[in-house]
Write an enzyme that holds these catalytic residues in place. Structure first.
Site, PDB file in Angstrom:
ATOM      1  N   SER A 148      43.643  50.853  48.819  1.00  0.00           N
ATOM      2  CA  SER A 148      45.135  50.004  47.844  1.00  0.00           C
ATOM      3  C   SER A 148      46.521  49.962  48.366  1.00  0.00           C
ATOM      4  CB  SER A 148      44.245  49.071  47.059  1.00  0.00           C
ATOM      5  OG  SER A 148      45.276  48.424  46.779  1.00  0.00           O
ATOM      6  N   ARG A 174      28.462  23.149  33.072  1.00  0.00           N
ATOM      7  CA  ARG A 174      27.628  24.954  32.459  1.00  0.00           C
ATOM      8  C   ARG A 174      27.836  23.812  30.337  1.00  0.00           C
ATOM      9  NH1 ARG A 174      31.362  30.059  34.351  1.00  0.00           N
ATOM     10  NH2 ARG A 174      32.875  28.506  34.714  1.00  0.00           N
ATOM     11  N   VAL A 222      32.620  43.609  40.866  1.00  0.00           N
ATOM     12  CA  VAL A 222      31.238  42.928  41.290  1.00  0.00           C
ATOM     13  C   VAL A 222      31.637  41.124  42.719  1.00  0.00           C
ATOM     14  CG1 VAL A 222      29.744  41.094  40.080  1.00  0.00           C
ATOM     15  CG2 VAL A 222      30.502  43.327  39.021  1.00  0.00           C
ATOM     16  N   VAL A 223      33.423  40.970  42.418  1.00  0.00           N
ATOM     17  CA  VAL A 223      33.116  39.451  43.048  1.00  0.00           C
ATOM     18  C   VAL A 223      33.348  39.944  44.528  1.00  0.00           C
ATOM     19  CG1 VAL A 223      35.028  38.058  43.479  1.00  0.00           C
ATOM     20  CG2 VAL A 223      34.571  38.113  41.403  1.00  0.00           C
ATOM     21  N   ASP A 244      41.951  33.608  37.287  1.00  0.00           N
ATOM     22  CA  ASP A 244      42.032  33.648  35.635  1.00  0.00           C
ATOM     23  C   ASP A 244      42.253  34.167  34.543  1.00  0.00           C
ATOM     24  OD1 ASP A 244      39.886  35.489  36.594  1.00  0.00           O
ATOM     25  OD2 ASP A 244      38.250  35.155  35.775  1.00  0.00           O
ATOM     26  N   ASN A 258      37.076  28.047  37.284  1.00  0.00           N
ATOM     27  CA  ASN A 258      35.706  27.616  36.860  1.00  0.00           C
ATOM     28  C   ASN A 258      34.903  27.843  37.983  1.00  0.00           C
ATOM     29  OD1 ASN A 258      37.327  25.355  36.953  1.00  0.00           O
ATOM     30  ND2 ASN A 258      35.483  24.063  35.369  1.00  0.00           N
ATOM     31  N   MET A 259      35.169  28.566  39.190  1.00  0.00           N
ATOM     32  CA  MET A 259      34.419  28.117  40.217  1.00  0.00           C
ATOM     33  C   MET A 259      33.079  28.132  40.166  1.00  0.00           C
ATOM     34  SD  MET A 259      36.544  31.256  42.611  1.00  0.00           S
ATOM     35  CE  MET A 259      35.089  31.079  43.962  1.00  0.00           C
ATOM     36  N   TYR A 266      34.258  32.914  27.239  1.00  0.00           N
ATOM     37  CA  TYR A 266      35.498  33.096  27.932  1.00  0.00           C
ATOM     38  C   TYR A 266      37.125  32.634  27.581  1.00  0.00           C
ATOM     39  CZ  TYR A 266      31.897  34.515  31.856  1.00  0.00           C
ATOM     40  OH  TYR A 266      30.508  34.651  32.658  1.00  0.00           O
ATOM     41  N   GLU A 293      34.340  37.979  28.503  1.00  0.00           N
ATOM     42  CA  GLU A 293      34.927  38.338  30.279  1.00  0.00           C
ATOM     43  C   GLU A 293      35.608  40.542  29.586  1.00  0.00           C
ATOM     44  OE1 GLU A 293      36.716  36.453  28.395  1.00  0.00           O
ATOM     45  OE2 GLU A 293      38.792  36.997  28.148  1.00  0.00           O
ATOM     46  N   LYS A 312      33.809  28.167  28.879  1.00  0.00           N
ATOM     47  CA  LYS A 312      35.384  27.495  28.887  1.00  0.00           C
ATOM     48  C   LYS A 312      36.164  28.640  27.720  1.00  0.00           C
ATOM     49  CE  LYS A 312      36.854  28.825  32.406  1.00  0.00           C
ATOM     50  NZ  LYS A 312      37.053  30.483  33.306  1.00  0.00           N
ATOM     51  N   HIS A 358      40.537  34.863  29.067  1.00  0.00           N
ATOM     52  CA  HIS A 358      41.470  35.256  29.615  1.00  0.00           C
ATOM     53  C   HIS A 358      42.208  34.792  28.658  1.00  0.00           C
ATOM     54  CE1 HIS A 358      38.122  35.429  32.535  1.00  0.00           C
ATOM     55  NE2 HIS A 358      37.699  34.062  32.160  1.00  0.00           N
ATOM     56  N   SER A 414      30.898  36.733  38.261  1.00  0.00           N
ATOM     57  CA  SER A 414      31.617  36.985  39.231  1.00  0.00           C
ATOM     58  C   SER A 414      30.948  37.391  40.602  1.00  0.00           C
ATOM     59  CB  SER A 414      31.691  37.978  38.573  1.00  0.00           C
ATOM     60  OG  SER A 414      32.885  38.879  37.794  1.00  0.00           O
ATOM     61  N   LEU A 435      40.492  43.166  39.109  1.00  0.00           N
ATOM     62  CA  LEU A 435      40.341  42.750  37.673  1.00  0.00           C
ATOM     63  C   LEU A 435      40.955  44.482  36.724  1.00  0.00           C
ATOM     64  CD1 LEU A 435      40.207  41.546  34.972  1.00  0.00           C
ATOM     65  CD2 LEU A 435      37.896  42.214  35.505  1.00  0.00           C
TER      66      LEU A 435
HETATM   67  N1  LIG Z   1      37.498  32.021  39.473  1.00  0.00           N
HETATM   68  C1  LIG Z   1      36.832  32.274  39.137  1.00  0.00           C
HETATM   69  O1  LIG Z   1      35.598  31.286  38.514  1.00  0.00           O
HETATM   70  C2  LIG Z   1      35.885  33.522  38.794  1.00  0.00           C
HETATM   71  C3  LIG Z   1      37.135  34.584  38.234  1.00  0.00           C
HETATM   72  N2  LIG Z   1      36.444  35.529  37.598  1.00  0.00           N
HETATM   73  C4  LIG Z   1      37.251  36.716  37.962  1.00  0.00           C
HETATM   74  O2  LIG Z   1      37.141  37.636  39.394  1.00  0.00           O
HETATM   75  C5  LIG Z   1      37.945  38.558  38.951  1.00  0.00           C
HETATM   76  C6  LIG Z   1      37.210  40.503  39.378  1.00  0.00           C
HETATM   77  O3  LIG Z   1      36.325  40.187  38.509  1.00  0.00           O
HETATM   78  P1  LIG Z   1      35.245  41.480  38.654  1.00  0.00           P
HETATM   79  O4  LIG Z   1      34.804  41.244  40.301  1.00  0.00           O
HETATM   80  O5  LIG Z   1      34.120  41.016  37.723  1.00  0.00           O
HETATM   81  O6  LIG Z   1      36.176  42.150  38.245  1.00  0.00           O
HETATM   82  P2  LIG Z   1      35.347  44.133  38.471  1.00  0.00           P
HETATM   83  O7  LIG Z   1      35.518  45.130  37.411  1.00  0.00           O
HETATM   84  O8  LIG Z   1      33.659  44.616  38.713  1.00  0.00           O
HETATM   85  O9  LIG Z   1      35.957  44.514  39.941  1.00  0.00           O
HETATM   86  C7  LIG Z   1      37.770  44.351  40.026  1.00  0.00           C
HETATM   87  C8  LIG Z   1      37.833  45.126  41.072  1.00  0.00           C
HETATM   88  O10 LIG Z   1      39.239  45.216  41.817  1.00  0.00           O
HETATM   89  C9  LIG Z   1      40.162  46.804  41.621  1.00  0.00           C
HETATM   90  N3  LIG Z   1      41.016  46.971  41.916  1.00  0.00           N
HETATM   91  C10 LIG Z   1      41.668  47.282  40.467  1.00  0.00           C
HETATM   92  N4  LIG Z   1      43.437  47.253  40.481  1.00  0.00           N
HETATM   93  C11 LIG Z   1      43.142  46.878  42.412  1.00  0.00           C
HETATM   94  C12 LIG Z   1      44.442  47.204  43.294  1.00  0.00           C
HETATM   95  N5  LIG Z   1      45.311  47.352  43.212  1.00  0.00           N
HETATM   96  N6  LIG Z   1      44.504  47.441  44.533  1.00  0.00           N
HETATM   97  C13 LIG Z   1      42.885  47.054  44.967  1.00  0.00           C
HETATM   98  N7  LIG Z   1      41.617  46.794  43.691  1.00  0.00           N
HETATM   99  C14 LIG Z   1      41.514  47.160  42.599  1.00  0.00           C
HETATM  100  C15 LIG Z   1      38.597  47.755  40.672  1.00  0.00           C
HETATM  101  O11 LIG Z   1      38.764  49.495  41.332  1.00  0.00           O
HETATM  102  C16 LIG Z   1      37.217  46.891  40.993  1.00  0.00           C
HETATM  103  O12 LIG Z   1      37.005  48.042  41.557  1.00  0.00           O
HETATM  104  C17 LIG Z   1      38.604  38.942  37.664  1.00  0.00           C
HETATM  105  O13 LIG Z   1      39.399  38.583  36.783  1.00  0.00           O
HETATM  106  C18 LIG Z   1      37.306  37.767  36.872  1.00  0.00           C
HETATM  107  O14 LIG Z   1      37.662  37.215  35.584  1.00  0.00           O
HETATM  108  C19 LIG Z   1      35.268  36.164  38.304  1.00  0.00           C
HETATM  109  C20 LIG Z   1      34.566  34.559  37.868  1.00  0.00           C
HETATM  110  C21 LIG Z   1      34.846  33.634  38.244  1.00  0.00           C
HETATM  111  C1  LIG Z   2      34.451  34.298  33.819  1.00  0.00           C
HETATM  112  C2  LIG Z   2      34.820  32.711  34.201  1.00  0.00           C
HETATM  113  O1  LIG Z   2      36.035  32.532  33.181  1.00  0.00           O
HETATM  114  C3  LIG Z   2      34.386  32.071  34.737  1.00  0.00           C
HETATM  115  O2  LIG Z   2      33.377  32.065  34.702  1.00  0.00           O
HETATM  116  O3  LIG Z   2      34.286  30.141  34.389  1.00  0.00           O
END
Ligand SMILES: NC(=O)C1=CN([C@@H]2O[C@H](COP(=O)(O)OP(=O)(O)OC[C@H]3O[C@@H](n4cnc5c(N)ncnc54)[C@H](O)[C@@H]3O)[C@@H](O)[C@H]2O)C=CC1
Ligand SMILES: CC(=O)C(=O)O
Length: 372
Positions: free
Chosen positions: A219, A15, A177-178, A269, A300-301, A94, A118, A75, A96, A133, A239
């Site tokens: 949960s 990216r 969102v994820v 992340d 960084n998927m 980003y 983020e 990143k 993190h 996400s 998150l």
């Molecule tokens: N690995 C990668 O390449 C990427 C990673 N991410 C990461 O994915 C993660 C999720 O992001 P989003 O979906 O955007 O966040 P979000 O804020 O939209 O959703 C997080 C959800 O987790 C829930 N939650 C919180 N505590 C919880 C628990 N104890 N049990 C069950 N659910 C719980 C919340 O209620 C919320 O619905 C973040 O860490 C984000 O940075 C995002 C994009 C790329």
């Molecule tokens: C959210 C993030 O860290 C990524 O898209 O790589």
């Protein structure tokens, strides 16, 4: 303002922080844009497109970091980039930080003002995280399906099943969102999908959205343990903004999974929600197997689908970059208070409370750290 965009150096990170369209928008507003040669190639944007849009091409990353008032990245900077940090630099990317203690130290030592995509907020959402996400959630289901294939180390379960053979089970922990996007694609692949979240309101919204096509669960450790045991594919999508992710899936739970089941921990992340994930994996070497379970933990998927991701990311970041470039960070955060939430370090302090708490810093009010 001089805005610099270095080429990303993380493994398979294709990216780029600005498209030629973003360059044109900002340069028409009177700003100077420095782009490192080849920075956009991986996303399908050749250097000539940037030049035509008004950018100045630079062939050395160090020159960009040195000359720019604001450096935009995708990143978090890697250790080889920490040497470019200096007082007065504004970094927009980003970060993190809760999972990156060395980076937090380097940013505070050099008094960099670092605005993390983020944690920027708008109307109770995280607008600069959302598109990535969406990408990572959609990818999580398709990647999981792929690693369930036997030649990839999986159990050999086809998520859709076939007539006479039951479907695969997918559990998504975290229904934001994820999680929603992962569920959508997993359902599209024909899987039997369960989403677990902590928020009853969110579970109701998911039920309204998907109806009886999915299962929703509250949960708690017992629910998670039962769902993990029965899952062919487990997706981590929790998150708590800014903070280290809670370890909701214990090693004991992972041991109960069928051999060849797959875990895709998108929340890696922020440190990840699975106890058996002890390191971040890369696109070059994305999985390892522990207790017979395939673990995928790439941070960084979206970097693997850079064309879609770069456009999706810059659609939302450029308006903020434009605001900062026009008015400076002090006035920009006054005009757009949600941007203040993005300020993670300033003036030598950590200014985001959850990050400070997780890394053992005393948090300072971001406005005060920016100089009032
Ligand atoms: N690995 C990668 O390449 C990427 C990673 N991410 C990461 O994915 C993660 C999720 O992001 P989003 O979906 O955007 O966040 P979000 O804020 O939209 O959703 C997080 C959800 O987790 C829930 N939650 C919180 N505590 C919880 C628990 N104890 N049990 C069950 N659910 C719980 C919340 O209620 C919320 O619905 C973040 O860490 C984000 O940075 C995002 C994009 C790329
Ligand atoms: C959210 C993030 O860290 C990524 O898209 O790589």
């Amino acid at each position: 303002m001089i805005i610099g965009v270095p080429k990303e150096i993380k493994n398979h990170e294709n990216r780029v922080a600005l498209t030629p369209a973003g360059v044109m928008t900002l340069s028409q507003q009177g700003h100077t844009i420095l782009i490192e040669q080849d920075a956009g190639t991986g996303s399908g944007f050749p250097d000539t497109d940037y030049e035509q849009a008004g950018a100045e091409l630079v062939n050395e990353a160090g020159v960009i970091w040195q000359r720019s008032d604001m450096v935009m990245k995708v990143k978090e900077p890697l250790p080889e980039e920490y040497g470019y940090f200096r007082e007065g630099l504004l970094l927009f990317t980003y970060l993190h930080l809760a999972a990156e203690p060395d980076l937090a130290e380097a940013l505070t030592t050099h008094k960099v003002t670092a605005v993390a995509y983020e944690t920027v907020e708008k109307d109770g959402t995280l607008p600069l995280l959302t598109p990535m996400s969406e990408v990572a959630g959609r990818m999580a289901a398709q990647i999981g399906a792929q690693f369930l294939e036997r030649p990839k180390g999986g159990s050999g379960v086809l998520l859709s099943g076939i007539p006479g053979v039951k479907r695969g089970r997918v559990t998504v922990i975290g229904g934001g969102v994820v999680g929603t996007n992962a569920a959508k694609i997993a359902m599209g692949l024909g899987a039997d999908v369960t989403i677990i979240d902590l928020s009853p309101e969110r579970l109701r919204e998911l039920d309204d959205l998907f109806g009886t096509e999915i299962n929703t669960l509250m949960s708690n450790p017992l629910t998670i343990a039962q769902a993990v045991k029965e899952s062919d594919l487990l997706i981590g999508a929790v998150l708590i903004p800014g903070a280290k992710a809670p370890k909701l899936v214990t090693e004991e739970m992972v041991r109960t999974m069928h051999p060849g089941s797959v875990i895709v921990d998108v929340a890696i992340d922020q440190g990840g929600i699975v106890e058996t994930i002890d390191h971040i994996t890369t696109h070059d070497d994305p999985t390892y197997t522990k207790h017979g379970v395939v673990h995928y933990a790439v941070a960084n998927m979206p970097g693997a689908v850079p064309r879609t991701s770069t456009i999706g990311l810059t659609n939302v970041t450029v308006p903020y970059a434009s605001l900062i470039a026009a008015h400076g960070i002090h006035e920009a955060v006054r005009r757009q208070p949600g941007l203040l939430k993005g300020v993670n370090t300033a003036g030598g302090f950590v200014t985001y409370e959850a990050v400070a708490r997780d890394l053992g810093y005393t948090s300072k009010d971001p406005l005060a750290a920016l100089g009032g």
